[in-house]
Enzyme design. Structure first.
Site, mmCIF file in Angstrom:
data_model
loop_
_atom_site.group_PDB
_atom_site.id
_atom_site.type_symbol
_atom_site.label_atom_id
_atom_site.label_comp_id
_atom_site.label_asym_id
_atom_site.label_seq_id
_atom_site.Cartn_x
_atom_site.Cartn_y
_atom_site.Cartn_z
ATOM 1 N N HIS A 13 82.163 16.680 58.798
ATOM 2 C CA HIS A 13 82.917 17.395 59.838
ATOM 3 C C HIS A 13 82.485 16.917 61.223
ATOM 4 O O HIS A 13 81.435 17.294 61.718
ATOM 5 C CB HIS A 13 82.734 18.912 59.728
ATOM 6 C CG HIS A 13 83.523 19.655 60.764
ATOM 7 N ND1 HIS A 13 84.853 19.998 60.585
ATOM 8 C CD2 HIS A 13 83.201 20.083 62.006
ATOM 9 C CE1 HIS A 13 85.303 20.614 61.670
ATOM 10 N NE2 HIS A 13 84.314 20.679 62.550
ATOM 11 N N HIS A 46 90.483 12.705 62.650
ATOM 12 C CA HIS A 46 91.415 12.064 61.723
ATOM 13 C C HIS A 46 92.174 10.948 62.407
ATOM 14 O O HIS A 46 92.544 11.060 63.571
ATOM 15 C CB HIS A 46 92.385 13.086 61.110
ATOM 16 C CG HIS A 46 93.092 13.948 62.113
ATOM 17 N ND1 HIS A 46 92.481 15.027 62.728
ATOM 18 C CD2 HIS A 46 94.343 13.884 62.619
ATOM 19 C CE1 HIS A 46 93.340 15.586 63.567
ATOM 20 N NE2 HIS A 46 94.478 14.911 63.530
HETATM 21 P P1 AMP Z 1 96.753 16.225 65.133
HETATM 22 O O1 AMP Z 1 97.884 16.730 65.979
HETATM 23 O O2 AMP Z 1 96.346 14.822 65.496
HETATM 24 O O3 AMP Z 1 95.590 17.195 65.078
HETATM 25 O O4 AMP Z 1 97.353 16.067 63.691
HETATM 26 C C1 AMP Z 1 97.250 17.042 62.700
HETATM 27 C C2 AMP Z 1 98.147 16.565 61.578
HETATM 28 O O5 AMP Z 1 97.755 17.254 60.416
HETATM 29 C C3 AMP Z 1 99.633 16.865 61.798
HETATM 30 O O6 AMP Z 1 100.373 15.646 61.729
HETATM 31 C C4 AMP Z 1 99.975 17.802 60.648
HETATM 32 O O7 AMP Z 1 101.254 17.575 60.118
HETATM 33 C C5 AMP Z 1 98.891 17.487 59.639
HETATM 34 N N1 AMP Z 1 98.535 18.565 58.707
HETATM 35 C C6 AMP Z 1 98.281 19.878 59.001
HETATM 36 N N2 AMP Z 1 97.930 20.557 57.897
HETATM 37 C C7 AMP Z 1 97.947 19.651 56.877
HETATM 38 C C8 AMP Z 1 97.688 19.735 55.476
HETATM 39 N N3 AMP Z 1 97.324 20.887 54.889
HETATM 40 N N4 AMP Z 1 97.827 18.610 54.729
HETATM 41 C C9 AMP Z 1 98.207 17.457 55.300
HETATM 42 N N5 AMP Z 1 98.455 17.294 56.615
HETATM 43 C C10 AMP Z 1 98.336 18.388 57.395
HETATM 44 ZN ZN ZN Z 2 86.141 19.911 59.026
#
Ligand code: AMP
Ligand code: ZN
Length: 111
Positions: A45, A97
């Site tokens: 994390h 990510h």
């Molecule tokens: P960010 O705006 O860079 O924090 O991107 C977060 C991303 O996580 C977004 O594109 C969401 O669609 C994706 N996301 C949120 N929850 C999940 C989940 N449970 N599984 C897969 N992707 C997710």
């Molecule tokens: Zn985490």
């Protein structure tokens, strides 16, 4: 810890995994912005790019190598890597990510 991506890492939450090793997991974005949209995360994390420490430098390199492996495996001819940092940078989930985005020449990621 109440972190969705830690829960995905620990398999407490389902995800569509496309790559996994002992330090990294990659899965399909639940709300894809392009025909190919994967998220590559360290299992550790780390909240954001701003929280990376010097001892994480190998891990950060390995994240990029994981992207390269996935792209090769999926036969992607070209792709984008995107990292949002902080709310003002479009980051919603506070676990580092990389977005791997492909399949559309003109893919634009919305704020
Ligand atoms: P960010 O705006 O860079 O924090 O991107 C977060 C991303 O996580 C977004 O594109 C969401 O669609 C994706 N996301 C949120 N929850 C999940 C989940 N449970 N599984 C897969 N992707 C997710
Ligand atoms: Zn985490």
């Amino acid at each position: 810890m109440d972190c969705i991506f830690c829960k995905i890492t620990n398999k407490e939450m389902p995800s569509d995994v496309v790559y996994e090793d002992n330090k990294i997991i990659a899965f399909k974005d639940i709300n894809p912005k392009a025909p190919v949209h994967f998220l590559i995360i360290p299992k550790k994390h780390i909240p954001s790019v701003n929280h990376i420490e010097i001892q994480d430098k190998t891990l950060i390199g390995e994240l990029i190598l994981a992207v390269q492996k996935i792209a090769k495996e999926k036969g992607l001819k070209g792709y984008k890597i995107l990292i949002n940092v902080g709310r003002e940078g479009g980051q919603i989930i506070d676990h580092l990510h990389l977005h791997l985005i492909a399949g559309s020449k003109n893919t634009k990621i919305q704020e």
